[in-house]
Design a protein around this motif. Structure first.
Motif, PDB file in Angstrom:
ATOM      1  N   ILE A   3       0.877  -1.171  -0.134  1.00 46.80           N
ATOM      2  CA  ILE A   3      -0.011  -0.010  -0.017  1.00 46.80           C
ATOM      3  C   ILE A   3       0.657   1.122  -0.198  1.00 46.80           C
ATOM      4  N   PHE A   4       0.555   2.246  -0.678  1.00 47.70           N
ATOM      5  CA  PHE A   4       1.476   3.428  -0.916  1.00 47.70           C
ATOM      6  C   PHE A   4       1.320   4.108   0.545  1.00 47.70           C
ATOM      7  N   LYS A   5       2.230   4.407   1.161  1.00 46.87           N
ATOM      8  CA  LYS A   5       2.589   4.717   2.616  1.00 46.87           C
ATOM      9  C   LYS A   5       2.349   6.417   2.294  1.00 46.87           C
ATOM     10  N   ARG A   6       1.460   6.626   3.300  1.00 45.67           N
ATOM     11  CA  ARG A   6       1.040   8.238   3.382  1.00 45.67           C
ATOM     12  C   ARG A   6       2.178   8.991   4.239  1.00 45.67           C
ATOM     13  N   PRO A   7       2.457  10.341   3.966  1.00 42.74           N
ATOM     14  CA  PRO A   7       3.334  11.000   4.730  1.00 42.74           C
ATOM     15  C   PRO A   7       2.719  11.047   6.426  1.00 42.74           C
ATOM     16  N   THR A   8       3.371  11.391   7.121  1.00 44.30           N
ATOM     17  CA  THR A   8       3.163  11.369   8.493  1.00 44.30           C
ATOM     18  C   THR A   8       1.615  12.205   8.699  1.00 44.30           C
ATOM     19  N   ASP A   9       1.547  13.125   8.145  1.00 46.20           N
ATOM     20  CA  ASP A   9       0.404  14.285   8.487  1.00 46.20           C
ATOM     21  C   ASP A   9      -0.891  13.448   7.942  1.00 46.20           C
ATOM     22  N   GLU A  10      -1.186  12.288   8.746  1.00 40.96           N
ATOM     23  CA  GLU A  10      -2.519  11.890   8.130  1.00 40.96           C
ATOM     24  C   GLU A  10      -3.635  12.771   8.006  1.00 40.96           C
ATOM     25  N   ASP A 104      -5.929   3.297 -22.216  1.00 43.65           N
ATOM     26  CA  ASP A 104      -7.164   2.512 -22.093  1.00 43.65           C
ATOM     27  C   ASP A 104      -7.705   2.469 -20.843  1.00 43.65           C
ATOM     28  N   LEU A 105      -6.731   2.556 -19.730  1.00 42.33           N
ATOM     29  CA  LEU A 105      -6.868   2.016 -18.376  1.00 42.33           C
ATOM     30  C   LEU A 105      -7.520   3.473 -17.693  1.00 42.33           C
ATOM     31  N   ILE A 106      -6.987   4.572 -18.146  1.00 43.25           N
ATOM     32  CA  ILE A 106      -7.479   5.787 -17.324  1.00 43.25           C
ATOM     33  C   ILE A 106      -8.921   6.035 -17.641  1.00 43.25           C
ATOM     34  N   GLY A 107      -9.550   6.379 -16.507  1.00 43.21           N
ATOM     35  CA  GLY A 107     -11.040   6.467 -16.641  1.00 43.21           C
ATOM     36  C   GLY A 107     -11.614   5.408 -16.152  1.00 43.21           C
ATOM     37  N   LYS A 108     -11.227   4.115 -16.554  1.00 43.62           N
ATOM     38  CA  LYS A 108     -12.070   3.009 -15.929  1.00 43.62           C
ATOM     39  C   LYS A 108     -12.325   2.842 -14.495  1.00 43.62           C
ATOM     40  N   ARG A 109     -13.490   2.128 -14.250  1.00 44.38           N
ATOM     41  CA  ARG A 109     -13.736   2.064 -12.867  1.00 44.38           C
ATOM     42  C   ARG A 109     -13.546   0.421 -12.458  1.00 44.38           C
ATOM     43  N   VAL A 110     -13.259   0.399 -11.061  1.00 42.24           N
ATOM     44  CA  VAL A 110     -13.160  -1.013 -10.503  1.00 42.24           C
ATOM     45  C   VAL A 110     -13.875  -0.709  -9.051  1.00 42.24           C
ATOM     46  N   ARG A 111     -14.081  -1.838  -8.547  1.00 42.83           N
ATOM     47  CA  ARG A 111     -14.605  -1.803  -6.959  1.00 42.83           C
ATOM     48  C   ARG A 111     -13.275  -1.945  -6.145  1.00 42.83           C
ATOM     49  N   LEU A 112     -13.145  -1.162  -5.220  1.00 45.59           N
ATOM     50  CA  LEU A 112     -12.116  -1.146  -4.204  1.00 45.59           C
ATOM     51  C   LEU A 112     -12.709  -1.629  -2.762  1.00 45.59           C
ATOM     52  N   ASN A 113     -12.168  -2.722  -2.301  1.00 39.93           N
ATOM     53  CA  ASN A 113     -12.479  -3.278  -1.108  1.00 39.93           C
ATOM     54  C   ASN A 113     -11.630  -2.876   0.135  1.00 39.93           C
ATOM     55  N   PHE A 114     -11.970  -2.304   1.007  1.00 34.18           N
ATOM     56  CA  PHE A 114     -11.296  -2.142   2.325  1.00 34.18           C
ATOM     57  C   PHE A 114     -11.570  -2.817   3.510  1.00 34.18           C
ATOM     58  N   SER A 115     -10.459  -3.153   4.218  1.00 33.73           N
ATOM     59  CA  SER A 115     -10.753  -3.797   5.542  1.00 33.73           C
ATOM     60  C   SER A 115      -9.873  -3.500   6.553  1.00 33.73           C
ATOM     61  N   LEU A 116     -10.309  -3.438   7.810  1.00 32.43           N
ATOM     62  CA  LEU A 116      -9.693  -3.178   8.911  1.00 32.43           C
ATOM     63  C   LEU A 116      -8.364  -4.286   9.077  1.00 32.43           C
ATOM     64  N   ASP A 117      -7.342  -3.693   9.553  1.00 31.07           N
ATOM     65  CA  ASP A 117      -6.111  -4.540   9.742  1.00 31.07           C
ATOM     66  C   ASP A 117      -5.336  -3.903  11.035  1.00 31.07           C
ATOM     67  N   VAL A 118      -4.403  -4.642  11.339  1.00 34.92           N
ATOM     68  CA  VAL A 118      -3.609  -4.143  12.334  1.00 34.92           C
ATOM     69  C   VAL A 118      -2.165  -3.957  11.935  1.00 34.92           C
ATOM     70  N   ASP A 119      -1.279  -3.107  12.168  1.00 35.59           N
ATOM     71  CA  ASP A 119      -0.091  -2.745  11.581  1.00 35.59           C
ATOM     72  C   ASP A 119       0.782  -3.326  12.299  1.00 35.59           C
ATOM     73  N   GLU A 120       2.235  -3.063  12.159  1.00 37.82           N
ATOM     74  CA  GLU A 120       3.571  -3.745  13.053  1.00 37.82           C
ATOM     75  C   GLU A 120       3.453  -3.032  14.357  1.00 37.82           C
ATOM     76  N   ASN A 121       2.502  -2.131  14.760  1.00 35.79           N
ATOM     77  CA  ASN A 121       2.689  -1.250  15.832  1.00 35.79           C
ATOM     78  C   ASN A 121       1.414  -1.528  16.713  1.00 35.79           C
ATOM     79  N   ASP A 122       0.625  -2.750  16.276  1.00 34.19           N
ATOM     80  CA  ASP A 122      -0.472  -3.073  16.786  1.00 34.19           C
ATOM     81  C   ASP A 122      -1.786  -1.765  16.694  1.00 34.19           C
TER      82      ASP A 122
END
Length: 136
Positions: A3-10, A104-122
């Motif tokens: 997953i692309f890691k976001r900068p620290t300013d969440e 061909d890909l730009i503008g196409k749609r998909v279903r993105l499924n997100f779920s809760l997980d626990v990272d390395e810091n719990d």
């Protein structure tokens, strides 16, 4: 899944809730800071699965980024994701021109499924767990 890691300013970035949204591919770009070498950053604009309206964050359409490898060989995440965007019309062809494929890909749609997980810091985090073809 990488997953692309976001900068620290969440607070400056949208975090989706667990569940399914529609993602419209906005951009593909090479991201050379991947943990395992060059990566492809996929950026989607997010839409509510029920209303089909854009999800807003700070009064702008929310986006989400995720990484794959850059190779489109059979069995790679990039090829699987590209095929989900192209479904049901076609799949990525062997030796396909990457620039044409991107167009061909730009503008196409998909279903993105997100779920809760626990990272390395719990700490609970929301992660992209699957990407499926969208036929809405």
């Amino acid at each position: 899944m990488a997953i692309f890691k976001r900068p620290t300013d969440e607070a400056a970035f949208f975090t989706p809730s667990p569940g399914t949204v529609i993602g419209e591919l906005k951009a593909l770009d090479e991201f050379n800071k991947g943990k395992y070498g060059p990566s492809m950053r996929w950026t989607w604009v997010l839409f509510d699965i029920n209303t089909k309206q854009p999800i807003l964050f700070n009064d702008k359409p929310a986006t989400y980024d995720a990484l794959s490898g850059v190779e489109l060989n059979p069995g790679t995440k990039a090829r699987a994701w590209a095929n989900k965007h192209l479904a049901p019309e076609r799949e990525v062809a062997a030796g396909e021109d990457p620039d044409k494929l991107e167009r061909d890909l730009i503008g196409k749609r998909v279903r993105l499924n997100f779920s809760l997980d626990v990272d390395e810091n719990d700490k609970e985090v929301v992660k992209l767990t699957s990407l499926l073809a969208y036929t809405g």
